[in-house]
Design a protein around this motif. Structure first.
Motif, short mmCIF file in Angstrom:
data_model
loop_
_atom_site.label_atom_id
_atom_site.label_comp_id
_atom_site.label_asym_id
_atom_site.label_seq_id
_atom_site.Cartn_x
_atom_site.Cartn_y
_atom_site.Cartn_z
N GLU A 44 -38.71 21.71 -8.60
CA GLU A 44 -38.07 21.27 -9.83
C GLU A 44 -36.93 20.33 -9.51
OE1 GLU A 44 -36.93 25.11 -11.40
OE2 GLU A 44 -38.65 25.12 -12.75
N LEU A 45 -36.66 19.41 -10.45
CA LEU A 45 -35.51 18.53 -10.38
C LEU A 45 -34.71 18.69 -11.66
CD1 LEU A 45 -36.96 15.11 -9.13
CD2 LEU A 45 -35.51 16.68 -7.85
N TYR A 46 -33.39 18.76 -11.52
CA TYR A 46 -32.50 18.87 -12.66
C TYR A 46 -31.43 17.79 -12.56
CZ TYR A 46 -34.42 23.53 -13.43
OH TYR A 46 -35.25 24.59 -13.66
N ARG A 47 -30.97 17.31 -13.72
CA ARG A 47 -29.84 16.39 -13.76
C ARG A 47 -28.71 17.06 -14.52
NH1 ARG A 47 -27.90 13.06 -17.49
NH2 ARG A 47 -29.77 13.22 -18.77
N ARG A 48 -27.52 16.99 -13.95
CA ARG A 48 -26.37 17.61 -14.61
C ARG A 48 -25.89 16.72 -15.73
NH1 ARG A 48 -21.06 20.55 -12.41
NH2 ARG A 48 -20.28 21.09 -14.47
N SER A 49 -25.72 17.32 -16.89
CA SER A 49 -25.23 16.64 -18.06
C SER A 49 -24.22 17.55 -18.74
CB SER A 49 -26.37 16.33 -19.02
OG SER A 49 -25.88 15.70 -20.20
N ASP A 79 -35.65 30.49 -5.12
CA ASP A 79 -36.08 31.56 -4.22
C ASP A 79 -35.13 31.73 -3.05
OD1 ASP A 79 -38.26 32.05 -5.80
OD2 ASP A 79 -39.65 30.91 -4.56
N CYS A 80 -34.50 30.63 -2.63
CA CYS A 80 -33.73 30.72 -1.39
C CYS A 80 -32.22 30.59 -1.58
CB CYS A 80 -34.21 29.67 -0.39
SG CYS A 80 -33.81 27.98 -0.86
N GLY A 81 -31.76 30.18 -2.74
CA GLY A 81 -30.32 30.08 -2.96
C GLY A 81 -29.70 28.78 -2.50
N LEU A 82 -30.51 27.86 -1.95
CA LEU A 82 -30.00 26.56 -1.52
C LEU A 82 -30.78 25.47 -2.24
CD1 LEU A 82 -29.66 27.08 2.33
CD2 LEU A 82 -27.82 27.02 0.65
N ALA A 83 -30.12 24.33 -2.43
CA ALA A 83 -30.75 23.19 -3.09
C ALA A 83 -30.19 21.92 -2.46
CB ALA A 83 -30.45 23.22 -4.58
N LEU A 84 -30.77 20.80 -2.83
CA LEU A 84 -30.26 19.50 -2.39
C LEU A 84 -29.67 18.77 -3.58
CD1 LEU A 84 -33.07 18.24 0.00
CD2 LEU A 84 -30.90 19.31 0.60
N ARG A 85 -28.53 18.13 -3.36
CA ARG A 85 -27.87 17.36 -4.40
C ARG A 85 -27.84 15.89 -3.97
NH1 ARG A 85 -21.65 17.12 -4.45
NH2 ARG A 85 -22.18 15.26 -3.30
N PHE A 140 -36.29 23.99 -4.22
CA PHE A 140 -37.45 24.22 -3.35
C PHE A 140 -37.77 25.71 -3.32
CE2 PHE A 140 -35.43 20.39 -2.02
CZ PHE A 140 -36.44 19.54 -1.64
N HIS A 141 -39.02 26.04 -2.97
CA HIS A 141 -39.39 27.43 -2.74
C HIS A 141 -39.21 27.73 -1.26
CE1 HIS A 141 -40.74 28.56 -6.64
NE2 HIS A 141 -41.70 27.66 -6.69
N GLY A 142 -38.21 28.47 -0.94
CA GLY A 142 -38.02 28.93 0.43
C GLY A 142 -36.99 28.15 1.22
N ILE A 143 -36.27 28.88 2.01
CA ILE A 143 -35.19 28.33 2.84
C ILE A 143 -35.72 27.33 3.86
CG2 ILE A 143 -35.18 30.23 4.51
CD1 ILE A 143 -31.92 29.02 3.40
N ARG A 181 -25.71 28.59 -10.24
CA ARG A 181 -26.16 29.88 -10.79
C ARG A 181 -26.95 29.72 -12.08
NH1 ARG A 181 -20.20 31.64 -12.48
NH2 ARG A 181 -19.87 31.01 -10.35
N GLU A 182 -26.78 28.58 -12.77
CA GLU A 182 -27.55 28.33 -13.99
C GLU A 182 -29.02 28.08 -13.71
OE1 GLU A 182 -23.36 26.81 -14.50
OE2 GLU A 182 -24.90 26.60 -12.99
N LEU A 183 -29.33 27.77 -12.46
CA LEU A 183 -30.71 27.48 -12.06
C LEU A 183 -31.23 28.60 -11.19
CD1 LEU A 183 -30.12 23.77 -11.02
CD2 LEU A 183 -30.76 24.64 -13.27
N SER A 184 -32.52 28.79 -11.19
CA SER A 184 -33.08 29.83 -10.33
C SER A 184 -33.62 29.20 -9.06
CB SER A 184 -34.19 30.59 -11.05
OG SER A 184 -35.25 29.72 -11.33
#
Length: 83
Positions: free
Chosen positions: A71-76, A43-49, A11-14, A38-41
């Motif tokens: 953005e959405l990423y899948r770990r592979s 703006d806020c340093g937090l994400a949802l898993r 997301f953009h922003g905390i 850290r592989e992903l960029s």
């Protein structure tokens, strides 16, 4: 922290990620607030898993609240694939 095939929502922003976490938890979605890998960029340093079976539900709840992830990423393996 992120398991094989888990999905990471950026997301953009905390404030947006914190609001997303709140509405998803209220909806009973199985999600976790994590530091952005850290592989992903971000703006806020937090994400949802969340796990792939939760994807449809998570995206529907977020869309209804106007909080769709940027953005959405899948770990592979050791990589994150953009969805």
């Amino acid at each position: 922290m992120v398991r094989e095939n888990d999905i990471v929502a950026i997301f953009h922003g905390i404030h947006r990620v914190m609001k997303a976490e709140k509405v998803l938890k209220q909806a009973g979605a199985d999600i976790l607030l994590i530091p952005t890998p850290r592989e992903l960029s971000s703006d806020c340093g937090l994400a949802l898993r969340f796990a792939p079976p939760e994807q449809e539900r998570v995206l529907a709840v977020l869309s209804a609240e106007g909080l769709s992830p940027v953005e959405l990423y899948r770990r592979s393996g050791r990589e994150y694939l953009l969805l």
